[in-house]
Every structure is written in C-alpha cells, then in structure tokens.
Design a protein around this motif. Structure first.
Motif, PDB file in Angstrom:
ATOM      1  N   TRP A  52       0.827  -1.211   0.000  1.00  0.00           N
ATOM      2  CA  TRP A  52       0.000   0.000   0.000  1.00  0.00           C
ATOM      3  C   TRP A  52       0.860   1.259   0.000  1.00  0.00           C
ATOM      4  O   TRP A  52       0.499   2.264  -0.618  1.00  0.00           O
ATOM      5  N   PHE A  53       2.002   1.247   0.681  1.00  0.00           N
ATOM      6  CA  PHE A  53       2.892   2.406   0.730  1.00  0.00           C
ATOM      7  C   PHE A  53       4.295   1.949   0.338  1.00  0.00           C
ATOM      8  O   PHE A  53       5.179   1.783   1.189  1.00  0.00           O
ATOM      9  N   PRO A  54       4.548   1.747  -0.956  1.00  0.00           N
ATOM     10  CA  PRO A  54       5.830   1.164  -1.374  1.00  0.00           C
ATOM     11  C   PRO A  54       7.034   2.066  -1.124  1.00  0.00           C
ATOM     12  O   PRO A  54       8.158   1.581  -1.098  1.00  0.00           O
ATOM     13  N   GLN A  55       6.838   3.382  -0.929  1.00  0.00           N
ATOM     14  CA  GLN A  55       7.956   4.280  -0.711  1.00  0.00           C
ATOM     15  C   GLN A  55       8.270   4.497   0.763  1.00  0.00           C
ATOM     16  O   GLN A  55       9.144   5.294   1.098  1.00  0.00           O
ATOM     17  N   GLN A  56       7.557   3.808   1.643  1.00  0.00           N
ATOM     18  CA  GLN A  56       7.793   3.957   3.066  1.00  0.00           C
ATOM     19  C   GLN A  56       8.508   2.737   3.619  1.00  0.00           C
ATOM     20  O   GLN A  56       8.446   1.646   3.057  1.00  0.00           O
ATOM     21  N   SER A  57       9.181   2.950   4.747  1.00  0.00           N
ATOM     22  CA  SER A  57       9.890   1.836   5.372  1.00  0.00           C
ATOM     23  C   SER A  57       8.933   0.862   6.051  1.00  0.00           C
ATOM     24  O   SER A  57       9.285  -0.289   6.274  1.00  0.00           O
ATOM     25  N   SER A  58       7.735   1.312   6.386  1.00  0.00           N
ATOM     26  CA  SER A  58       6.718   0.436   6.971  1.00  0.00           C
ATOM     27  C   SER A  58       5.471   0.505   6.104  1.00  0.00           C
ATOM     28  O   SER A  58       4.989   1.605   5.801  1.00  0.00           O
ATOM     29  N   THR A  59       4.953  -0.657   5.724  1.00  0.00           N
ATOM     30  CA  THR A  59       3.794  -0.675   4.849  1.00  0.00           C
ATOM     31  C   THR A  59       2.971  -1.934   5.044  1.00  0.00           C
ATOM     32  O   THR A  59       3.527  -3.034   5.189  1.00  0.00           O
ATOM     33  N   PRO A  60       1.654  -1.834   5.082  1.00  0.00           N
ATOM     34  CA  PRO A  60       0.816  -3.030   4.992  1.00  0.00           C
ATOM     35  C   PRO A  60       0.766  -3.524   3.553  1.00  0.00           C
ATOM     36  O   PRO A  60       1.057  -2.775   2.616  1.00  0.00           O
ATOM     37  N   TYR A  61       0.409  -4.774   3.385  1.00  0.00           N
ATOM     38  CA  TYR A  61       0.308  -5.322   2.039  1.00  0.00           C
ATOM     39  C   TYR A  61      -0.820  -6.352   1.991  1.00  0.00           C
ATOM     40  O   TYR A  61      -1.298  -6.856   3.007  1.00  0.00           O
ATOM     41  N   PHE A  62      -1.225  -6.654   0.762  1.00  0.00           N
ATOM     42  CA  PHE A  62      -2.256  -7.655   0.504  1.00  0.00           C
ATOM     43  C   PHE A  62      -1.799  -8.513  -0.661  1.00  0.00           C
ATOM     44  O   PHE A  62      -1.190  -8.009  -1.611  1.00  0.00           O
ATOM     45  N   TYR A  82       2.080  -7.108   7.114  1.00  0.00           N
ATOM     46  CA  TYR A  82       2.747  -5.836   7.423  1.00  0.00           C
ATOM     47  C   TYR A  82       4.253  -6.064   7.333  1.00  0.00           C
ATOM     48  O   TYR A  82       4.774  -7.057   7.837  1.00  0.00           O
ATOM     49  N   GLU A  83       4.939  -5.117   6.702  1.00  0.00           N
ATOM     50  CA  GLU A  83       6.384  -5.240   6.482  1.00  0.00           C
ATOM     51  C   GLU A  83       7.092  -3.972   6.925  1.00  0.00           C
ATOM     52  O   GLU A  83       6.616  -2.854   6.670  1.00  0.00           O
ATOM     53  N   HIS A  84       8.232  -4.144   7.596  1.00  0.00           N
ATOM     54  CA  HIS A  84       9.023  -3.003   8.061  1.00  0.00           C
ATOM     55  C   HIS A  84      10.479  -3.194   7.655  1.00  0.00           C
ATOM     56  O   HIS A  84      11.100  -4.202   7.989  1.00  0.00           O
ATOM     57  N   LEU A  85      11.010  -2.232   6.919  1.00  0.00           N
ATOM     58  CA  LEU A  85      12.397  -2.264   6.472  1.00  0.00           C
ATOM     59  C   LEU A  85      13.246  -1.490   7.479  1.00  0.00           C
ATOM     60  O   LEU A  85      13.172  -0.276   7.570  1.00  0.00           O
ATOM     61  N   PHE A  86      14.047  -2.198   8.289  1.00  0.00           N
ATOM     62  CA  PHE A  86      14.821  -1.527   9.323  1.00  0.00           C
ATOM     63  C   PHE A  86      16.286  -1.363   8.949  1.00  0.00           C
ATOM     64  O   PHE A  86      17.058  -0.787   9.719  1.00  0.00           O
ATOM     65  N   SER A  87      16.709  -1.864   7.799  1.00  0.00           N
ATOM     66  CA  SER A  87      18.042  -1.591   7.270  1.00  0.00           C
ATOM     67  C   SER A  87      17.925  -1.526   5.751  1.00  0.00           C
ATOM     68  O   SER A  87      16.843  -1.667   5.192  1.00  0.00           O
ATOM     69  N   LYS A  88      19.031  -1.309   5.092  1.00  0.00           N
ATOM     70  CA  LYS A  88      18.997  -1.105   3.649  1.00  0.00           C
ATOM     71  C   LYS A  88      18.469  -2.324   2.909  1.00  0.00           C
ATOM     72  O   LYS A  88      17.772  -2.190   1.895  1.00  0.00           O
ATOM     73  N   ASN A  89      18.771  -3.511   3.400  1.00  0.00           N
ATOM     74  CA  ASN A  89      18.398  -4.731   2.687  1.00  0.00           C
ATOM     75  C   ASN A  89      17.525  -5.697   3.477  1.00  0.00           C
ATOM     76  O   ASN A  89      17.031  -6.671   2.905  1.00  0.00           O
ATOM     77  N   LEU A  90      17.361  -5.475   4.772  1.00  0.00           N
ATOM     78  CA  LEU A  90      16.684  -6.454   5.616  1.00  0.00           C
ATOM     79  C   LEU A  90      15.373  -5.899   6.153  1.00  0.00           C
ATOM     80  O   LEU A  90      15.306  -4.764   6.619  1.00  0.00           O
ATOM     81  N   ALA A  91      14.328  -6.718   6.068  1.00  0.00           N
ATOM     82  CA  ALA A  91      13.000  -6.334   6.546  1.00  0.00           C
ATOM     83  C   ALA A  91      12.407  -7.466   7.365  1.00  0.00           C
ATOM     84  O   ALA A  91      12.765  -8.636   7.196  1.00  0.00           O
TER      85      ALA A  91
END
Length: 450
Positions: free
Chosen positions: A339-349, A383-392
């Motif tokens: 839903w928010f591909p440009q954010q570090s935290s985003t829900p998805y379906f 729900y996905e959260h990117l907390f480093s450059k490559n790892l979520a």
C-alpha cells in the motif's frame, strides 16, 4: 482548572538553532511586503467548515520577528507602508507650521531601502494527512486513543531589488499533531446498580506554533543556502560556521531519502527479494481444529510498484487432534500489493492460487496412494518493516480455501476444507540496482562533447 497570568511566548527548538548560528559579516537590509496565508483553508468542524481560517493570518509578523531575532537581517517596514508614509506627512506638516516662528527645522531622515526583497507565504495546509487510533474493552472497562496529523508548507524566496533576480528559494514543512485518549468503565456492580465513569484528555498542537517553526526553519535554510552560494558571508570563517554548513548539508541529504510522513523511503530497494517465515497452521475442516507449526519460504519480484509477483513454498503438519493429521507441502503463486511502497513500513495484501501435496498422513494404509493435488485459493494481509537497507521483518495472516473437501478424507458439510496461517519472518532485498543507478548518475553528470 485555574487561569494563568500572561507570559512570554514559548520558543521552539528551531528558534534555538537559529540563535546559535555564527554572526554575519554584515547584517542585510530586507523588505517584506506580504507573507500571507495562500491556502484558502478554513477550520473543519463536526458540521462542516467554519468561517475561521485554518492558518494564522499574521504570518508576516512572524517572519519579521524571525528575521530580527536571527541577527542576520535588518527588516524594514513595508506591510504598513501607507500608515508610515501618512505619519511622515503629518510630521512634515507639523514642522512646516513652526518654520515661520523658529526658523528652519531639521529634515526627516530618508527611509531605508532593502537590497533584498523577501516573498512567499504559507502555500499549503493538508488536513488529515494521517489518522488512526486503537482501543480495547473488556467487561465494561476500556480505553481508546485517536490521533490526526496535518501539515503546513512554507515557501520563502530572496529577490535582488537591483535587477529582480531570484537569488534563492527554500521550502520547509511542519506537521501538526492532534491526540485524544479516553478511559471509561460501564459495569453492573449490583442488582439495578450501574457503575459508569470516564476520563480523558486531548492535545492539539497550536497551528501558529507550527507556522512559526516552519518560518524559522525557512529563514535558517535561507541563511545557510545563501552562505554556500556566496550571497553573504559569515563574520569569521571558523570551525563553527563550517560545522553549521556541514550539518545542514547532511540534513539535506537525509531529507532526500525521507518521505512526507518522515519515514525513510525505500527508493534504493531492489526488485528481487527472498524471505523465510515461521508459521502456525490452524485447520478448518470436518474435524475439530488444532494448531500445528510450519515453515515457508518465498521469492518475490517487483515488476511494477506497488505490485509484485510472489512464489512461495511451505512445509508442515495440518489436521485435527484425534482424527486426521497430514504432513504436507504446498506451493503458491500470488500477486502482492504494497500500500505504501515508498515507506519503510507498509501493509500489504496478496491473493492467488496454490497446490497442496500430501507427504504422509495417519489415515491411509501403506497400500493407499497419497493425494498429489489439492488446489486452493489464498488471500493474505500482512505488514512489512524495512529496518536496514536490505533487511526487513514481516508478519502475515492468510486464509487458504481448498477447491475440494477431501483433504481430511471426509466429505461433510456445505464448505470445503480450509486453514488459517499466522506467521512472522524476515526478508532480504538483493542490492542489484546499485550499478544501474551509478551508470545513470555518470550519464547525467558526464559533459556533452561539442
């Protein structure tokens, strides 16, 4: 509650940063005619909009005070220029009446003129930029909270009065936070006796304070940007001035990777990723359900933001406690939307099709054959959260509905077999776009041959 006495206005953190700037080589005379609200927004009410504006109409006064406090500028009066000129006419007229009695009177000093003209204003007010809340209630006792985020945007430009050239334009923004928290209880404590109580509070960040902080940031940015471009200079080229410039450039670089919500953007995220997840499967079929552990892995390819193609494989035990238990493997192909591909935290379906293959079960004899195909449809929220450059990290809840009712070897009821899955895991994004970005950057910066 008690009323308080008047006090000096509260200062922001940005005001302190503005005051800590090194001194200028020479203060600059600037003129400000109008720095006004250009949003046209009115305050929202429960019944609609009111005639009160959402933004203060005194932004010019805020800017003049900020320029004065910065010690970099000498602001001159231009907003009330007609009043100033009328007052000077009155002075001349009054002095003219005494010339015949007392001789010549001293002339009024000429007005200062500005070498730089400052223009701009509050150009945007975005209400309900983000809203949310949460609450819970148990046996009549509960609590809830809500919040709302608005945003204002300020533009400020410096113009040379000698030739009309725009020397520098800066742009700043500030969010306005509103919060509400309440706690209440509603419970029968005895026959025909009800206990009811509630309390709470709200917090609304003043819009005037937000405008002032955005204006202070704009003036701060204008000073540093002008010093970098050589429009004006620090009094001493000291370590303090160099540190101020370096700190600003670092903030500007970080701002390029930050979205409007203040989160780090995922613009450097690769199209290709792999993930692994630990899950719990809850069978929903013809027998009583039971939780069993499972594991899964997936490969994902983002073919067009915000959509991705996801290929997943899973392994685990599925079934009931006493009747059917099967060791199964599954594979599925789904379309996934962030839903928010440009954010570090985003829900998805994600949704798609898959197949279940039985590896073993406790129902059939050795002579019987295991089922090799049970097609199903899947729908998932995560729900996905990117907390480093490559790892979520990610968490997901999905539901798989089979196209037949024979997974547990019993056909019963109006619905086919199905099962829930709840899982948490990690995802790794391959950094394969770096070379492409580097080549693109070199192509842009490479000078063209004549």
């Amino acid at each position: 509650m008690r009323t308080s006495t008047s006090r000096l206005g509260a200062e922001s953190e940005q005001y302190k940063a503005l005051k800590e700037l090194p001194e200028p080589e020479e203060p600059i005379v600037v003129a400000v005619y109008k720095f006004k609200d250009q949003t046209g927004q009115y305050k929202d009410t429960e019944t609609g909009s009111s005639w009160s504006t959402a933004i203060t109409q005194g932004a010019t006064s805020i800017l003049l005070r900020t320029l004065e406090e910065s010690q970099w500028f000498i602001p001159i009066e231009r907003e009330g220029l007609n009043n100033l000129l009328n007052e000077r006419k009155i002075i001349r007229s009054s002095r003219g009446g005494y010339e015949t009695q007392n001789g010549d009177q001293p002339l009024i000093p000429p007005l200062l003129f500005g070498g730089i003209l400052l223009e701009g204003g509050v150009i945007s007010f975005d209400s309900n930029l983000m809203t949310g809340g949460a609450g819970a209630r148990y046996f009549g006792l509960g609590s809830s909270g809500q919040y709302r985020v608005d945003r204002i945007t300020v533009y400020l430009r410096a113009i040379s009065t000698s030739n009309g050239r725009i020397l520098k334009t800066v742009y700043t923004s500030k969010t306005i936070l509103s919060q509400q928290i309440d706690v209440g209880i509603f419970r029968y404590v005895a026959f025909q006796r009800i206990l009811e109580a509630e309390t709470g509070f709200t917090y609304n960040e003043p819009a005037e304070m937000a405008v002032r902080e955005a204006v202070e940031k704009a003036v701060y940015s204008l000073i540093i940007e002008g010093a970098i471009d050589g429009l004006w200079n620090f009094k001493n080229d000291s370590t303090e001035s160099q540190s101020a410039i370096a700190s600003y450039l670092k903030e500007k670089e970080e701002n390029e990777l930050t979205d409007i919500f203040g989160s780090k953007a995922q613009s450097n995220q690769s199209r290709l990723s792999v993930g692994v997840r630990a899950n719990a499967w809850n069978y929903n079929g013809d027998y009583q359900s039971q939780l069993f552990p499972s594991v899964s892995t997936d490969v994902e390819w983002r073919f067009k933001k915000p959509f991705a193609l996801n290929l997943a494989f899973g392994y685990g035990t599925l079934g009931s406690k006493e009747h059917y238990q099967g060791e199964i493997g599954l594979s599925e192909l789904t379309i996934k939307k962030h839903w928010f591909p440009q954010q570090s935290s985003t829900p998805y379906f994600r949704a798609g099709l898959g197949n279940i293959v039985e590896i073993d079960n406790n129902v059939l004899n050795e002579a019987d054959q295991l089922d090799k195909a049970h097609l199903f449809v899947i729908g998932a929220l995560g729900y996905e959260h990117l907390f480093s450059k490559n790892l979520a990290i990610q968490a997901e809840l999905n539901y798989r509905y089979l196209l037949d009712d024979n997974l547990d070897k019993t056909i019963h009821g109006n619905y086919n077999d199905a099962f829930w899955e709840l899982g948490v895991g990690a995802k790794y994004y391959f950094n394969q776009r770096k070379n492409k970005q580097k080549k693109t950057r070199e192509k842009i910066t490479k000078p063209k041959s004549p």
